[in-house]
Design an enzyme around this catalytic site. Sequence first.
Site, short mmCIF file in Angstrom:
data_model
loop_
_atom_site.label_atom_id
_atom_site.label_comp_id
_atom_site.label_asym_id
_atom_site.label_seq_id
_atom_site.Cartn_x
_atom_site.Cartn_y
_atom_site.Cartn_z
N PRO A 224 -8.52 -19.77 -8.23
CG PRO A 224 -7.71 -17.62 -7.79
CD PRO A 224 -7.29 -19.05 -7.86
CG ASP A 247 -17.00 -27.84 -7.18
OD1 ASP A 247 -17.69 -28.85 -7.29
OD2 ASP A 247 -16.24 -27.62 -6.23
CE LYS A 269 -22.26 -29.96 -2.62
NZ LYS A 269 -21.24 -30.45 -3.57
N GLY A 301 -10.42 -22.94 -6.29
CA GLY A 301 -9.55 -22.57 -5.18
C GLY A 301 -8.71 -23.74 -4.72
CG ASP A 302 -6.26 -25.73 -1.05
OD1 ASP A 302 -5.15 -26.03 -1.52
OD2 ASP A 302 -6.78 -26.33 -0.08
CB ILE A 305 -9.27 -23.49 1.91
CG1 ILE A 305 -7.85 -23.77 2.43
CG2 ILE A 305 -9.82 -22.20 2.52
CD1 ILE A 305 -6.87 -22.65 2.20
CG MET A 382 -19.14 -19.89 -0.64
SD MET A 382 -19.16 -21.65 -0.18
CE MET A 382 -17.93 -21.67 1.15
#
Length: 471
Positions: A224, A247, A269, A301-302, A305, A382
């Site tokens: 995270p 990302d 994104k 994160g993962d 997921i 999100m």
Amino acid sequence: MDYLPLFADLKGRPVLVVGGGDVAARKIELLRRAGAQVQIAARTLCPELQALREENQIAWLATAFDEAQLEGVFLVIAATDDNALNSRVYEAANACHKLVNVVDDQPKCSFIFPSIVDRSPLVVAISSSGTAPVLARLLREKLEALLPANLGQMAQVAGQWRDKVKQRYGKMSDRRRFWERAFNGLFASQMAAGNFSAAKQTLDNELSGEENNQGEIVLVGAGPGDSGLLTLRGLQVMQLADVVLYDHLVSDEVLELVRRDADRICVGKRAGAHSVSQEETNHLLVKLAREGKRVVRLKGGDPFIFGRGGEELQAAREAGIPFQVVPGVTAAAGATAYAGIPLTHRDYAQSVLFITGHCRADGDGIDWPSLARARQTLAIYMGTVKAAEISAALIRHGRAPDTPVAVIGRGTRQDQQVLTGTLEQLDALARSAPTPALLVIGEVVNLHGQLAWFQHSAQQGARESAVVNLA
């Protein structure tokens, strides 16, 4: 250099240990791992050594030390709490030219035990020449974290191919380049993934002169934000990457750990900004791997997921590109832990649901009645853009308007903010939080005030300001 580093072959060789306590037992464990025949002179044996003696794993020569016991032994170790006896052992061993170690008495050591990183047959030894053993141990712990557990298996396989490589390459420089390619290429990745048969085939193909331009894709969960939450395997893979696709959710401190000369390409994104489509990302991953590159796809994160990792690996599979996955700490687990909010607690919530605030336009409708049930925690990824809709729908389907909520902005990072309030205030809280942000809904949020530990003073100020703004 105070000591010459050496690796001694102790298999089947007799080693005398004077002393039978816990300290002696620790040294004997190392000696036995190296295959030594351990002989002990000690008044008594600790329970661990007594058990080894009963199993005929060690030999108890006598209850007292005698100079005659030095005859025929390879090494000598004194591990007693009797300084006079330790000195006598040291002097007697020196007199007959035996290497001797008096535990925790560096001046009376002609050899010392280093701190060891064991990836047999690969072994790394670290020593401070007896001056700072704790420092040597700390360095060993750092190396343990950096060196993959599969290095020993890789070394074993390489040993099996040494003669083949010598026959194929007459010059030492050519052999060296061959192994450099192998240890930094597909062979190493296949070994790390446990695909030993494919790794051996890769070595055979390279020896036969077949050009192998096959790259690979490794999906890595970056966690995270806090780089300390990156897994060891993730760090190792990032250090071997030729190119990294990342990302916006990947923090700068995690990106700093990428190999310096690796190419970095942002394919993130972001709402309201230029974004790279998922199809473009999939195409780029395959294109780079087909160029023979080791491609690391670094995702916040993962990757499995709400990270679209499955879609990217489906594209790799269709293209025939080998791939691996390195899991990461997902935001719901990391951000809530740093905010002092347990996702479950037997007094407040027996279940937790991970939900995304972004759904496919043609996806099925959301089961709001199930989401609105009490005594469960909702962790919504999100969800800041649709916070008002989420709040209204949950209240409409039965969740109490005063249900505690938290919005964790930039979770686990140094500028983390935790804004708390009630479900009917969720939209205002979400608009006030920095991004990326996680929405947490449920009674467990009440524990934040008791259990918050990360940047507690800064968080307290943010909470107070949020309360003032919403009053």
